[in-house]
Motif scaffolding. Structure first.
Motif, short mmCIF file in Angstrom:
data_model
loop_
_atom_site.label_atom_id
_atom_site.label_comp_id
_atom_site.label_asym_id
_atom_site.label_seq_id
_atom_site.Cartn_x
_atom_site.Cartn_y
_atom_site.Cartn_z
N HIS A 120 -38.81 23.96 -20.36
CA HIS A 120 -38.17 22.62 -19.72
C HIS A 120 -39.10 22.79 -18.22
O HIS A 120 -40.29 21.47 -17.90
N LEU A 121 -38.53 23.10 -16.94
CA LEU A 121 -38.96 22.75 -16.12
C LEU A 121 -40.62 23.48 -15.79
O LEU A 121 -41.19 22.98 -15.09
N GLY A 122 -40.23 24.94 -15.94
CA GLY A 122 -41.97 24.78 -15.70
C GLY A 122 -42.60 23.76 -16.79
O GLY A 122 -44.20 24.42 -15.51
N HIS A 123 -42.44 23.72 -17.85
CA HIS A 123 -43.97 23.24 -18.39
C HIS A 123 -43.81 21.68 -17.88
O HIS A 123 -45.20 21.22 -17.96
N PHE A 124 -43.15 21.35 -17.30
CA PHE A 124 -43.17 20.07 -16.62
C PHE A 124 -44.38 20.98 -15.31
O PHE A 124 -44.79 19.12 -15.05
N ALA A 125 -43.92 21.55 -14.48
CA ALA A 125 -44.65 21.32 -13.67
C ALA A 125 -46.30 21.70 -13.92
O ALA A 125 -47.15 21.05 -13.20
N LEU A 126 -46.07 22.74 -14.48
CA LEU A 126 -47.61 22.99 -15.53
C LEU A 126 -48.40 21.55 -16.03
O LEU A 126 -49.43 21.69 -15.73
N THR A 169 -34.12 31.11 -12.56
CA THR A 169 -35.32 31.49 -11.92
C THR A 169 -35.71 31.54 -10.79
O THR A 169 -34.68 32.14 -10.02
N GLN A 170 -37.40 32.23 -10.50
CA GLN A 170 -36.92 32.60 -9.46
C GLN A 170 -36.87 32.09 -8.11
O GLN A 170 -36.89 31.57 -7.22
N ASP A 171 -36.90 30.26 -8.91
CA ASP A 171 -36.56 29.39 -7.84
C ASP A 171 -35.00 29.16 -8.03
O ASP A 171 -34.31 27.66 -7.38
N GLY A 172 -34.00 29.60 -9.04
CA GLY A 172 -32.35 29.50 -8.94
C GLY A 172 -32.39 28.46 -9.46
O GLY A 172 -31.11 28.30 -9.76
N PHE A 173 -33.53 28.06 -10.75
CA PHE A 173 -32.95 27.31 -12.28
C PHE A 173 -32.26 28.18 -13.20
O PHE A 173 -32.54 29.64 -13.09
N GLU A 174 -31.07 27.56 -13.88
CA GLU A 174 -30.63 28.18 -15.06
C GLU A 174 -32.48 29.01 -15.31
O GLU A 174 -33.15 28.81 -15.77
N LEU A 175 -31.80 30.47 -16.43
CA LEU A 175 -33.02 30.68 -16.89
C LEU A 175 -33.98 29.92 -17.56
O LEU A 175 -35.30 29.61 -17.72
N GLN A 176 -33.33 29.13 -19.13
CA GLN A 176 -33.72 28.42 -20.25
C GLN A 176 -34.45 27.53 -19.91
O GLN A 176 -35.17 27.12 -19.95
N VAL A 177 -33.39 26.84 -19.00
CA VAL A 177 -33.88 25.26 -18.90
C VAL A 177 -35.38 25.40 -17.40
O VAL A 177 -35.79 24.34 -17.75
N GLY A 178 -35.08 26.42 -16.70
CA GLY A 178 -36.28 26.34 -15.97
C GLY A 178 -37.72 27.03 -16.61
O GLY A 178 -38.46 26.52 -16.19
N THR A 179 -37.28 28.02 -17.84
CA THR A 179 -38.30 28.25 -18.35
C THR A 179 -38.81 27.72 -19.17
O THR A 179 -40.80 26.97 -19.58
N LEU A 234 -33.76 20.35 -26.10
CA LEU A 234 -33.40 18.65 -25.87
C LEU A 234 -34.47 18.52 -25.01
O LEU A 234 -34.60 16.91 -24.66
N THR A 235 -34.78 18.68 -23.71
CA THR A 235 -34.92 18.30 -22.42
C THR A 235 -36.67 18.28 -22.41
O THR A 235 -37.64 17.88 -22.45
N ASN A 236 -37.10 19.23 -23.93
CA ASN A 236 -38.36 19.17 -24.16
C ASN A 236 -38.91 17.75 -24.48
O ASN A 236 -39.82 17.56 -25.20
N LEU A 237 -38.16 17.50 -25.80
CA LEU A 237 -38.07 16.09 -26.45
C LEU A 237 -38.09 15.02 -25.50
O LEU A 237 -39.01 14.05 -25.55
N LEU A 238 -36.76 15.02 -24.87
CA LEU A 238 -36.57 13.71 -23.55
C LEU A 238 -38.14 13.86 -22.58
O LEU A 238 -38.67 12.75 -22.57
N PHE A 239 -38.35 14.87 -22.49
CA PHE A 239 -39.74 15.13 -21.79
C PHE A 239 -41.08 14.03 -22.63
O PHE A 239 -41.82 14.11 -21.64
N THR A 240 -41.14 14.97 -23.84
CA THR A 240 -42.56 14.47 -24.46
C THR A 240 -42.14 12.96 -24.87
O THR A 240 -43.38 11.72 -24.25
N HIS A 241 -40.78 12.24 -24.97
CA HIS A 241 -41.27 10.49 -24.78
C HIS A 241 -41.29 10.63 -23.42
O HIS A 241 -41.77 9.16 -23.81
N GLU A 242 -40.46 10.49 -22.73
CA GLU A 242 -40.74 9.49 -21.06
C GLU A 242 -42.63 10.12 -20.81
O GLU A 242 -42.72 9.47 -20.02
N LEU A 243 -43.03 11.02 -21.45
CA LEU A 243 -43.61 11.49 -20.86
C LEU A 243 -44.91 10.27 -21.77
O LEU A 243 -46.23 9.48 -21.24
N GLN A 244 -44.65 10.08 -22.90
CA GLN A 244 -45.88 9.38 -23.95
C GLN A 244 -45.68 8.16 -23.47
O GLN A 244 -46.33 6.72 -23.03
#
Length: 309
Positions: free
Chosen positions: A121-127, A109-119, A180-190
């Motif tokens: 998961h990390l992009g959605h986490f930030a948003l 990504t523009q910030d140097g993250f691996e493209l798939q996990v960066g887009t 997998l990070t999408n699900l881990l994020f959902t459960h921790e967010l909840q």
């Protein structure tokens, strides 16, 4: 888990009038279907997407819909999109983290993250973190994150030592990790929402095998065979969006619920509550991913209950 026969359909969706909905990647595929169905039931829809021209084509047929430019592979773009959405809306009833990439060639990504996990998961986490206060002041609000059956690949356990695929790159493995990070994020967010006694819930959904443009990045030697298999055993984008729509609108949905197709292997069929890998529900992995995501994105979501103003 044992699943009962699903009778849920588009006719099951309650009226959405008065709800403000933000959907990422809503310019095509599952996201466009989700936007159209929610708009048809009265929701005010904000399409957050990278391709503005395609987004505007979708909104041209949706009353009152808006388009905001969002490139999830750029934290700068995520912040700009969040600022624009916040400037227009004091409250958000529903955020659908739908956009994603699948099995791309090695990239960053523009910030140097691996493209798939960066887009994915990390992009959605930030948003989500940047829009969270708009959700928290809205009773009954939801964050729906779209994941995939691929979250089970590699045993369904996240390898934190290779989160960014620095040791060798496998496009399928990277995709599975991001889902997998999408699900881990959902459960921790909840978990954090519940701890804060917020009136917002986090829910996940997956579309089974759906015929969308995501497969365009598959390696050329296997692309025709996988495409043919998806055509035979999969389902249309319209049907693939049903689990997302149920997660977004079902009045009986609870935090950390996970919806997917009811058919064989969860590849197709009406949406029902489904299970996920044990790794996606590992409390330590959930906590660790959240902390890493905060560090990488610089976004630290604040959980202030609506009653606290």
């Amino acid at each position: 888990m044992t699943r009962t026969r699903s009778t849920w359909s588009l006719d099951s969706m309650p009226d959405q009038s008065g709800r403000t909905v933000v959907i990422t990647g809503a310019n095509s595929g599952l996201g466009a279907v989700t936007a159209r169905e929610l708009s048809a039931r009265g929701a005010a829809v904000v399409l957050a997407c990278r391709d503005m021209s395609k987004g505007e084509q979708v909104t041209s047929s949706l009353p009152g819909a808006e388009v905001v430019r969002l490139d999830l592979a750029s934290l700068e773009s995520v912040r700009e999109a969040a600022d624009e959405i916040r400037g227009r809306h004091e409250r958000i009833d529903l955020l659908v983290n739908n956009a994603g990439l699948m099995m791309t060639p090695r990239g960053v990504t523009q910030d140097g993250f691996e493209l798939q996990v960066g887009t994915n998961h990390l992009g959605h986490f930030a948003l989500t973190g940047l829009l969270l206060d708009r959700l928290l002041v809205t009773p009954g609000s939801r964050v729906v994150t779209v994941t995939s059956l691929a979250h089970r690949w590699g045993g369904g356990v996240l390898d934190f030592d290779n989160l960014q695929a620095e040791r060798g790159y496998d496009s399928m493995g990277a995709y599975g990790r991001s889902k997998l990070t999408n699900l881990l994020f959902t459960h921790e967010l909840q978990r954090r929402l519940a701890e804060a006694r917020a009136q917002t819930i986090a829910v996940a959904a997956h579309p089974g095998l759906s015929r969308t443009s995501l497969a365009r990045y598959l390696p050329l030697p296997v692309r025709p065979f996988i495409a043919a298999g998806t055509w035979v055993t999969g389902q249309s984008a319209a049907k693939g969006a049903l689990p997302t729509l149920r997660a977004a609108t079902d009045p009986t949905a609870v935090g950390s619920a996970f919806y997917g197709p009811s058919g064989p292997g969860e590849t197709r069929g009406r949406p029902v509550a489904v299970g996920s890998s044990s790794g996606s529900r590992d409390p330590e992995a959930m906590r660790r991913l959240w902390e890493i995501s905060e560090e990488l994105t610089g976004v630290r979501p604040r959980f202030v209950p609506a009653s606290a103003g």
